[in-house]
Design an enzyme around this catalytic site. Sequence first.
Site, PDB file in Angstrom:
ATOM      1  N   THR A   9       0.865  -1.181   0.000  1.00  0.00           N
ATOM      2  CA  THR A   9       0.000   0.000   0.000  1.00  0.00           C
ATOM      3  C   THR A   9       0.903   1.233   0.000  1.00  0.00           C
ATOM      4  OG1 THR A   9       0.008   0.036   2.390  1.00  0.00           O
ATOM      5  CG2 THR A   9      -1.776  -1.162   1.352  1.00  0.00           C
ATOM      6  N   GLU A  64      -5.772  -3.398  -1.212  1.00  0.00           N
ATOM      7  CA  GLU A  64      -6.279  -4.500  -0.376  1.00  0.00           C
ATOM      8  C   GLU A  64      -7.450  -5.247  -1.020  1.00  0.00           C
ATOM      9  OE1 GLU A  64      -5.444  -1.499   0.643  1.00  0.00           O
ATOM     10  OE2 GLU A  64      -4.702  -1.490   2.715  1.00  0.00           O
ATOM     11  N   LYS A  71     -14.521  18.148  10.248  1.00  0.00           N
ATOM     12  CA  LYS A  71     -15.576  18.075  11.272  1.00  0.00           C
ATOM     13  C   LYS A  71     -15.863  19.467  11.795  1.00  0.00           C
ATOM     14  CE  LYS A  71     -14.796  13.305  12.325  1.00  0.00           C
ATOM     15  NZ  LYS A  71     -13.712  12.439  12.676  1.00  0.00           N
ATOM     16  N   TRP A  74     -20.249  16.723   9.486  1.00  0.00           N
ATOM     17  CA  TRP A  74     -19.151  16.375   8.596  1.00  0.00           C
ATOM     18  C   TRP A  74     -19.258  17.123   7.268  1.00  0.00           C
ATOM     19  CZ3 TRP A  74     -18.291  10.337   8.837  1.00  0.00           C
ATOM     20  CH2 TRP A  74     -17.923   9.998  10.153  1.00  0.00           C
TER      21      TRP A  74
HETATM   22  P1  AMP Z   1      -4.728   2.541  -3.079  1.00  0.00           P
HETATM   23  O1  AMP Z   1      -4.671   1.285  -2.315  1.00  0.00           O
HETATM   24  O2  AMP Z   1      -3.440   3.300  -3.070  1.00  0.00           O
HETATM   25  O3  AMP Z   1      -5.231   2.339  -4.468  1.00  0.00           O
HETATM   26  O4  AMP Z   1      -5.769   3.518  -2.347  1.00  0.00           O
HETATM   27  C1  AMP Z   1      -7.119   3.137  -2.114  1.00  0.00           C
HETATM   28  C2  AMP Z   1      -7.934   4.329  -1.707  1.00  0.00           C
HETATM   29  O5  AMP Z   1      -8.107   5.238  -2.806  1.00  0.00           O
HETATM   30  C3  AMP Z   1      -9.354   4.004  -1.302  1.00  0.00           C
HETATM   31  O6  AMP Z   1      -9.429   3.541   0.016  1.00  0.00           O
HETATM   32  C4  AMP Z   1     -10.060   5.340  -1.490  1.00  0.00           C
HETATM   33  O7  AMP Z   1      -9.843   6.208  -0.389  1.00  0.00           O
HETATM   34  C5  AMP Z   1      -9.356   5.918  -2.689  1.00  0.00           C
HETATM   35  N1  AMP Z   1     -10.166   5.706  -3.905  1.00  0.00           N
HETATM   36  C6  AMP Z   1      -9.988   4.780  -4.858  1.00  0.00           C
HETATM   37  N2  AMP Z   1     -10.901   4.922  -5.849  1.00  0.00           N
HETATM   38  C7  AMP Z   1     -11.694   5.959  -5.512  1.00  0.00           C
HETATM   39  C8  AMP Z   1     -12.827   6.607  -6.118  1.00  0.00           C
HETATM   40  N3  AMP Z   1     -13.312   6.229  -7.298  1.00  0.00           N
HETATM   41  N4  AMP Z   1     -13.389   7.640  -5.445  1.00  0.00           N
HETATM   42  C9  AMP Z   1     -12.890   8.053  -4.267  1.00  0.00           C
HETATM   43  N5  AMP Z   1     -11.840   7.502  -3.654  1.00  0.00           N
HETATM   44  C10 AMP Z   1     -11.235   6.465  -4.264  1.00  0.00           C
END
Ligand code: AMP
Length: 531
Positions: free
Chosen positions: A176, A319, A428, A433
């Site tokens: 990650t 994940e 907040k 929110w």
């Molecule tokens: P990563 O593992 O680096 O791809 O990050 C995942 C995170 O990216 C998710 O938990 C979201 O917070 C954000 N994310 C991914 N796709 C979207 C989307 N279409 N809209 C908003 N947030 C997103």
Amino acid sequence: MLGGMQDFELRVPRLIDHAAREHWGREIVSRWADGSETRTTWAGIARDAKKLAQALERMGLKPGDRVATLGMNHSRHLVAWYGAIGMGGVIHTINPRLFDEQLVYIANHAEDRVLIYDKAFQPIVDRLRDQWTSIEQYIVFDGDGASSFEAVIAGEDGNYAWHEGPERDPCMLCYTSGTTGNPKGVLYTHRSTVIHALAEIQPAVFDLDTRAVALPVVPMFHAAAWGLPFAGAAAGIKFVYSAVNDPVVLCDLMNREKVTHSAGVPTVWLAMFQHMDATGAKPEHLQLVTIGGSAAPRAMIERLMKMGIRVNHAWGMTETSPIGTMGARSPDWDDLSFEQRVDQVCRQGRVPFGVELRVVDDEGVVQPRDGVSSGRLQIRGPWIIEQYFQDAGGAAVDADNWFDTGDVSVLHPDGTMQITDRAKDVIKSGGEWISSVDLENCAVGCAGVGEAAAIGVYHPKWDERPILLVVRKPGSEVTADEIQAHLSKHVAKWWLPDEIHFVESLPHTATGKLLKTAIRDQYKDFKLAAA
Ligand code: AMP
């Protein structure tokens, strides 16, 4: 009971075998960093992957060993995936945009034994080689001489049978991005990868068949390029890869190769729009664009849809392999107005068969799917994480296998999901929110705004109030008043930022998302003028 069905383990090499047998001539085109282009086929990828598997075994690699890559998108990177996995190894894609400290941590934590990298990343290798404690072999994807990828596989005959084993064996490791603390490894299995690939080719997901020509802008080091190298093999599609993400190069390639499908984070399309505005060029054959990784702004979705392109808004995480939800056309799609369709696409879509979602409040109470009740988004299914690599951070799921995503969302009655924020990014104010994502997306819909970040800053009465940091588009002189006027048409009055600041640039994570932690750090002692 008499009777039964054949018991085939779901292993990744079956994907490449299928592509090589049934779609052998379908091309894989690569545009390299030096501007040259090469063409191979699924049969060529499979042949070279077998040679690489032989070479890795000759180097002493054993099933389960990690083979790392630091590479952009190209055919040899695809060969590396199938070759390393095919000999029973685990392919570990490292994101070259991470900080040195993280690059050292990740490769050592993964105990990578081989690193295959692009020449462009030679400076990283020179800098960190002494600190990487487990890497024994270095191979250069586009190098010359004995350590080049071509030289390494040239000595092998490709007469190789893939390593066999249980489908629950690991095949891939992705870390990650780790905006806080050390990055954590997510270990995909053959089974999770194959099931995810089958889910991805569906019409409601990536909509892939052998006529598709895909140029994934999403890099192969970002959440397995969203699984496309696997789904693409299952469907036998043509791939067009570019090792550089310049919109001029991408647009030209898309037109010459008649690219129908593309996928990438929102910033990719912002750059493409700027290129289109400046030159009048546009991708002529695109049919389906998948946007994910962060929320796609409404204005972006609208512009692509006006070009006649179907937009799939996807949500997922490293994940989750990474597809959690994907753009959703509803049964009454044809009867909806254009505006209503855009509204629909702005949501993050619905789950394909296999995964389940729920939203819970801070006490863990499951919320109704009423389109209003927001809370923490949780997910479970056969391609969702159970435990991080080497158990980093302890259990990743609860007793019923629900994984808490850290995203805040609502579920609508029709099953579509809408992200409202990252749990740690919500602002907040007075116990209510404010969605930083909504504010940002709304702001970039204002003419002249290139990029925007909304964060909460301390307020003595309201606890937090939003401020907005804006990067103007080149040549634009948009003012704070104009942005406020635009925002006030779309959000509640108490959501309006207390201050708007213009900045030259905003920090991003290694996968192109706004680095909110860094922005918040920068403004942690900020005092509002009126507070
Ligand atoms: P990563 O593992 O680096 O791809 O990050 C995942 C995170 O990216 C998710 O938990 C979201 O917070 C954000 N994310 C991914 N796709 C979207 C989307 N279409 N809209 C908003 N947030 C997103």
